[in-house]
Scaffold this active site. Structure first.
Site, PDB file in Angstrom:
ATOM      1  N   GLY A  12      77.334   1.616  10.516  1.00 39.33           N
ATOM      2  CA  GLY A  12      77.457   2.419  11.733  1.00 39.33           C
ATOM      3  C   GLY A  12      77.685   3.905  11.520  1.00 39.33           C
ATOM      4  O   GLY A  12      78.196   4.585  12.412  1.00 39.33           O
ATOM      5  N   ASN A  14      75.354   6.217  11.392  1.00 37.31           N
ATOM      6  CA  ASN A  14      74.521   6.917  12.390  1.00 37.31           C
ATOM      7  C   ASN A  14      75.147   6.833  13.772  1.00 37.31           C
ATOM      8  O   ASN A  14      75.179   7.821  14.505  1.00 37.31           O
ATOM      9  CB  ASN A  14      73.107   6.325  12.424  1.00 37.31           C
ATOM     10  CG  ASN A  14      72.204   6.927  11.375  1.00 37.31           C
ATOM     11  OD1 ASN A  14      71.730   8.048  11.526  1.00 37.31           O
ATOM     12  ND2 ASN A  14      71.993   6.192  10.285  1.00 37.31           N
ATOM     13  N   LEU A  86      69.433  -4.704  13.403  1.00 30.92           N
ATOM     14  CA  LEU A  86      68.459  -5.493  12.656  1.00 30.92           C
ATOM     15  C   LEU A  86      67.940  -6.731  13.397  1.00 30.92           C
ATOM     16  O   LEU A  86      67.310  -7.589  12.797  1.00 30.92           O
ATOM     17  CB  LEU A  86      69.052  -5.889  11.293  1.00 30.92           C
ATOM     18  CG  LEU A  86      69.531  -4.684  10.461  1.00 30.92           C
ATOM     19  CD1 LEU A  86      70.136  -5.137   9.140  1.00 30.92           C
ATOM     20  CD2 LEU A  86      68.408  -3.675  10.213  1.00 30.92           C
ATOM     21  N   LYS A  87      68.164  -6.783  14.685  1.00 30.63           N
ATOM     22  CA  LYS A  87      67.591  -7.893  15.457  1.00 30.63           C
ATOM     23  C   LYS A  87      66.308  -7.423  16.134  1.00 30.63           C
ATOM     24  O   LYS A  87      66.179  -6.250  16.510  1.00 30.63           O
ATOM     25  CB  LYS A  87      68.562  -8.354  16.563  1.00 30.63           C
ATOM     26  CG  LYS A  87      69.890  -8.879  16.100  1.00 30.63           C
ATOM     27  CD  LYS A  87      69.803 -10.065  15.204  1.00 30.63           C
ATOM     28  CE  LYS A  87      69.230 -11.302  15.881  1.00 30.63           C
ATOM     29  NZ  LYS A  87      69.086 -12.409  14.885  1.00 30.63           N
ATOM     30  N   ILE A  89      63.918  -6.835  19.087  1.00 30.46           N
ATOM     31  CA  ILE A  89      64.175  -6.537  20.506  1.00 30.46           C
ATOM     32  C   ILE A  89      63.130  -7.262  21.350  1.00 30.46           C
ATOM     33  O   ILE A  89      61.937  -6.956  21.283  1.00 30.46           O
ATOM     34  CB  ILE A  89      64.121  -5.004  20.779  1.00 30.46           C
ATOM     35  CG1 ILE A  89      65.135  -4.259  19.902  1.00 30.46           C
ATOM     36  CG2 ILE A  89      64.355  -4.702  22.259  1.00 30.46           C
ATOM     37  CD1 ILE A  89      66.591  -4.505  20.253  1.00 30.46           C
ATOM     38  N   HIS A 105      64.225   4.755  11.500  1.00 27.58           N
ATOM     39  CA  HIS A 105      63.783   3.977  10.345  1.00 27.58           C
ATOM     40  C   HIS A 105      63.745   4.908   9.128  1.00 27.58           C
ATOM     41  O   HIS A 105      63.237   6.026   9.218  1.00 27.58           O
ATOM     42  CB  HIS A 105      62.397   3.379  10.615  1.00 27.58           C
ATOM     43  CG  HIS A 105      61.954   2.471   9.530  1.00 27.58           C
ATOM     44  ND1 HIS A 105      62.398   1.163   9.417  1.00 27.58           N
ATOM     45  CD2 HIS A 105      61.143   2.685   8.451  1.00 27.58           C
ATOM     46  CE1 HIS A 105      61.871   0.611   8.340  1.00 27.58           C
ATOM     47  NE2 HIS A 105      61.099   1.513   7.745  1.00 27.58           N
ATOM     48  N   ASP A 146      58.662  -1.575  14.320  1.00 25.36           N
ATOM     49  CA  ASP A 146      58.454  -0.234  13.757  1.00 25.36           C
ATOM     50  C   ASP A 146      57.114   0.378  14.165  1.00 25.36           C
ATOM     51  O   ASP A 146      56.611   1.284  13.491  1.00 25.36           O
ATOM     52  CB  ASP A 146      58.568  -0.240  12.214  1.00 25.36           C
ATOM     53  CG  ASP A 146      59.954  -0.643  11.741  1.00 25.36           C
ATOM     54  OD1 ASP A 146      60.936  -0.331  12.441  1.00 25.36           O
ATOM     55  OD2 ASP A 146      60.055  -1.279  10.677  1.00 25.36           O
ATOM     56  N   GLU A 175      69.008  11.653   8.598  1.00 21.04           N
ATOM     57  CA  GLU A 175      69.117  10.819   9.804  1.00 21.04           C
ATOM     58  C   GLU A 175      70.122  11.427  10.783  1.00 21.04           C
ATOM     59  O   GLU A 175      69.865  11.499  11.982  1.00 21.04           O
ATOM     60  CB  GLU A 175      69.548   9.393   9.432  1.00 21.04           C
ATOM     61  CG  GLU A 175      68.529   8.681   8.581  1.00 21.04           C
ATOM     62  CD  GLU A 175      68.838   7.198   8.396  1.00 21.04           C
ATOM     63  OE1 GLU A 175      67.890   6.408   8.461  1.00 21.04           O
ATOM     64  OE2 GLU A 175      70.004   6.845   8.174  1.00 21.04           O
TER      65      GLU A 175
HETATM   66  C1  GAR Z   1      69.894   3.601   8.384  1.00 24.36           C
HETATM   67  O1  GAR Z   1      69.428   4.130   7.184  1.00 24.36           O
HETATM   68  C2  GAR Z   1      68.720   3.267   9.289  1.00 24.36           C
HETATM   69  O2  GAR Z   1      67.635   4.128   9.136  1.00 24.36           O
HETATM   70  C3  GAR Z   1      68.374   1.884   8.803  1.00 24.36           C
HETATM   71  O3  GAR Z   1      69.612   1.261   8.617  1.00 24.36           O
HETATM   72  C4  GAR Z   1      70.541   2.240   8.165  1.00 24.36           C
HETATM   73  C5  GAR Z   1      71.836   2.085   8.936  1.00 24.36           C
HETATM   74  O4  GAR Z   1      72.830   2.879   8.373  1.00 24.36           O
HETATM   75  N1  GAR Z   1      67.574   1.191   9.774  1.00 24.36           N
HETATM   76  C6  GAR Z   1      66.555   0.412   9.424  1.00 24.36           C
HETATM   77  O5  GAR Z   1      66.237   0.197   8.267  1.00 24.36           O
HETATM   78  C7  GAR Z   1      65.794  -0.200  10.601  1.00 24.36           C
HETATM   79  N2  GAR Z   1      64.590  -0.818  10.165  1.00 24.36           N
HETATM   80  P1  GAR Z   1      74.215   3.132   9.139  1.00 24.36           P
HETATM   81  O6  GAR Z   1      74.723   1.753   9.543  1.00 24.36           O
HETATM   82  O7  GAR Z   1      75.094   3.774   8.138  1.00 24.36           O
HETATM   83  O8  GAR Z   1      73.923   3.980  10.328  1.00 24.36           O
END
Ligand code: GAR
Length: 199
Positions: A12, A14, A86-87, A89, A105, A146, A175
């Site tokens: 979490g 982001n 990661l589910k 939608i 992504h 994606d 990000e």
């Molecule tokens: C991030 O790098 C995001 O881009 C990726 O999961 C990470 C979550 O990090 N998302 C994917 O790969 C979606 N396909 P965080 O929990 O530290 O925000």
């Protein structure tokens, strides 16, 4: 005021960055966070920021997406932001929030996207393929994993000896930079009259 819901399955960082960026904003309010995992790091991060978090277990995403639409409507959510969620939608949720679901992504989509491609797996694949460039993409969520329209991308160069870990460490700050910007940009798709009707 646009109410956003942050959906996250993991650490979490982001989600936290988005919440901190819009703290005190008069345009964007983080109304709720939702996680499919009761032990996800995002839960503590949101609690510490005073944002309420709902745990919605995996089977509900699969079997009863209408319940999630109801939850989001009760919190008057205008925009849904996936941050390491990661589910899959379900189209029921996509149809209820057209052009109002964003995902981040950690690659330059359409490269290294699709089912099963997330987090460290993406970085490993990029490094193993000997790519010179990777990056971050924020896009609208569509039924294809994606595959929705791209809002923003930012690239980063790989250096000799780059590892999946070092690449991830470069990608995360990118990000944090582009997701709030993409959220602000996406607001132009949410017109006032539509929001007032609660569609
Ligand atoms: C991030 O790098 C995001 O881009 C990726 O999961 C990470 C979550 O990090 N998302 C994917 O790969 C979606 N396909 P965080 O929990 O530290 O925000």
């Amino acid at each position: 005021m646009t109410n956003i819901a942050i959906l996250a399955s993991g650490n979490g960082t982001n989600a936290e960055h988005i919440a901190r960026t819009f703290e005190g904003s008069r345009e964007i309010n983080v109304a709720i966070a939702v996680s499919n995992r009761a032990d996800a790091g995002v839960i503590g991060r949101m609690n510490r920021l005073g944002i309420s978090v709902e745990h919605v277990p995996d089977n509900v995403w699969r079997e009863n997406p209408g319940e999630i639409v109801g939850l989001l409507r009760r919190h008057k959510v205008d925009l849904i932001v996936l941050a390491g969620f990661l589910k899959y939608i379900d189209p029921v949720i996509i149809d209820a929030f057209p052009k109002r679901i964003l995902n981040i992504h950690p690659s330059l989509l359409p490269a290294y996207g699709g089912p099963g491609m997330y987090g460290a797996r993406v970085h490993r694949a990029v490094v193993e393929a000997g790519e010179k460039l990777s990056g971050v993409t924020v896009h609208f969520v569509s039924a294809e994993v994606d595959g929705g329209d791209i809002i923003l991308q930012k690239s980063v160069e790989l250096v000799p000896g780059e590892t999946a870990k070092s690449l991830e460490a470069k990608i995360h700050p990118l990000e944090y930079e582009i997701y709030p910007e993409a959220i602000a940009l996406s607001l132009i798709h949410i017109s006032e009259p539509t929001r007032r009707r609660g569609i």
